[in-house]
Design a protein around this motif. Structure first.
Motif, short mmCIF file in Angstrom:
data_model
loop_
_atom_site.label_atom_id
_atom_site.label_comp_id
_atom_site.label_asym_id
_atom_site.label_seq_id
_atom_site.Cartn_x
_atom_site.Cartn_y
_atom_site.Cartn_z
N PHE A 132 0.82 -1.21 0.00
CA PHE A 132 0.00 0.00 0.00
C PHE A 132 0.86 1.26 0.00
O PHE A 132 1.91 1.33 0.64
N LYS A 133 0.35 2.27 -0.74
CA LYS A 133 1.01 3.58 -0.77
C LYS A 133 -0.09 4.64 -0.66
O LYS A 133 -1.01 4.70 -1.48
N PHE A 134 0.05 5.49 0.38
CA PHE A 134 -0.93 6.55 0.61
C PHE A 134 -0.32 7.90 0.26
O PHE A 134 0.77 8.24 0.71
N VAL A 135 -1.05 8.67 -0.58
CA VAL A 135 -0.56 9.95 -1.06
C VAL A 135 -1.66 10.99 -0.92
O VAL A 135 -2.82 10.71 -1.24
N THR A 136 -1.30 12.19 -0.46
CA THR A 136 -2.25 13.32 -0.45
C THR A 136 -1.73 14.39 -1.41
O THR A 136 -0.52 14.56 -1.58
N THR A 137 -2.66 15.10 -2.04
CA THR A 137 -2.30 16.08 -3.04
C THR A 137 -3.33 17.20 -3.09
O THR A 137 -4.47 17.04 -2.61
N ASP A 138 -2.93 18.32 -3.67
CA ASP A 138 -3.86 19.45 -3.80
C ASP A 138 -4.74 19.34 -5.04
O ASP A 138 -5.83 19.90 -5.09
N THR A 139 -4.26 18.64 -6.06
CA THR A 139 -4.98 18.54 -7.34
C THR A 139 -5.19 17.08 -7.70
O THR A 139 -4.41 16.20 -7.30
N PRO A 140 -6.23 16.80 -8.48
CA PRO A 140 -6.51 15.40 -8.85
C PRO A 140 -5.37 14.80 -9.67
O PRO A 140 -4.68 15.48 -10.40
N LYS A 141 -5.22 13.48 -9.53
CA LYS A 141 -4.20 12.75 -10.29
C LYS A 141 -4.88 11.89 -11.34
O LYS A 141 -5.97 11.39 -11.13
#
Length: 272
Positions: free
Chosen positions: A263-272
């Motif tokens: 598992f890899k959890f990522v947060t971002t400001d814009t959609p990927k």
């Protein structure tokens, strides 16, 4: 090929029952791969209990040669690990008969992949994407929770990296070696069932998008396969295996780790 092998088994068994064979039983001449415990990263979780698709256990134990098979294997000047060939020898039998004196015969058992020698074993913990869960908390004011849930059934396939004769038998030897070296549950095909989930929680902070990626890991096994023509030779009351026209071929394979996800959890400001 299978029909030919079945015929050879019958012929070899019939001839073997006519002649006696004297010899001591020694150690196997098969070379086992050394085991080195693989450290599983914290991000890799076992989902065998949660998986909604019950993957069959890949039960491929090292086939134990019979007393006769051990003795015959010792007469070969090339190591033999192929479980299918060992099974043929296990199914053979020998009975004593006085008519064996002066008898000479050679039986061709076919060309076989005899053994596999591993040169490199690595694991790609993110071999293939299996699932993505996301949560949009850009308009939120408090952290929101996200956890893994398999949205669609996913089949993860491995396989040999190049074409080779007797591919199925080669795959068996490579998987046995990789299982021995890694002590991980391996299968060339594994399924992650829809609805499979883990309750481990990841927090998506306000004004962020959260993505939880799940990957299927796999072992990358590399080595070389030894091929040879196998003959069963009789001289009087004694029998032995003779290997001719020995060749080697390099081969690699990807073998998925069954019922495990990275598992890899990522947060971002814009959609990927």
């Amino acid at each position: 090929m299978k029909a030919l092998k079945s015929t050879l088994v019958i012929v070899a068994t019939l001839v073997l029952t006519l002649f006696s064979f004297q010899g001591s039983i020694g150690a196997e001449n098969t070379k086992q791969a050394k085991t080195h415990k693989i450290k599983v990263p914290d991000a890799v979780l076992d989902i065998s209990k949660e998986n909604t698709y019950p993957n069959p256990t890949q039960d491929l134990p090292y086939l134990q040669p019979s007393d006769l098979a051990k003795t015959l294997l010792e007469t070969a000047d090339v190591p033999i690990q192929n479980p299918d060939l060992i099974r043929i020898l296990n199914e053979s039998s020998i009975n004593t008969t006085p008519t064996a004196v002066g008898f000479r015969a050679t039986i061709y058992l076919g060309q076989w992949p005899l053994s596999y020698e591993s040169t490199e074993t690595n694991i790609n913990w993110e071999y293939k994407p299996a699932n993505t869960n996301k949560f949009d908390n850009r308009g939120g004011k408090t952290p929101q929770k996200i956890h893994y849930q398999q949205e669609e059934e996913t089949v993860i396939k491995g396989g040999l990296t190049s074409r080779i004769n007797n591919a199925e038998e080669v795959q068996k030897m490579m998987m046995l070696t990789a299982m021995k070296k890694t002590e991980l549950p391996l299968a060339f095909d594994t399924v992650i069932g829809q609805g499979t989930k883990k309750e481990h929680v990841y927090n998506v902070t306000p004004k962020k998008l959260g993505y939880l990626y799940a990957f299927a890991p796999a072992v990358n096994e590399k080595g070389k396969v030894t091929f040879g023509e196998v003959y069963l030779e009789f001289k009087g009351s004694k029998a032995k295996l003779k290997i001719k026209n020995v060749t080697q071929q390099g081969i690699g394979a990807w073998i998925p780790v069954q019922d495990h996800l990275s598992f890899k959890f990522v947060t971002t400001d814009t959609p990927k």
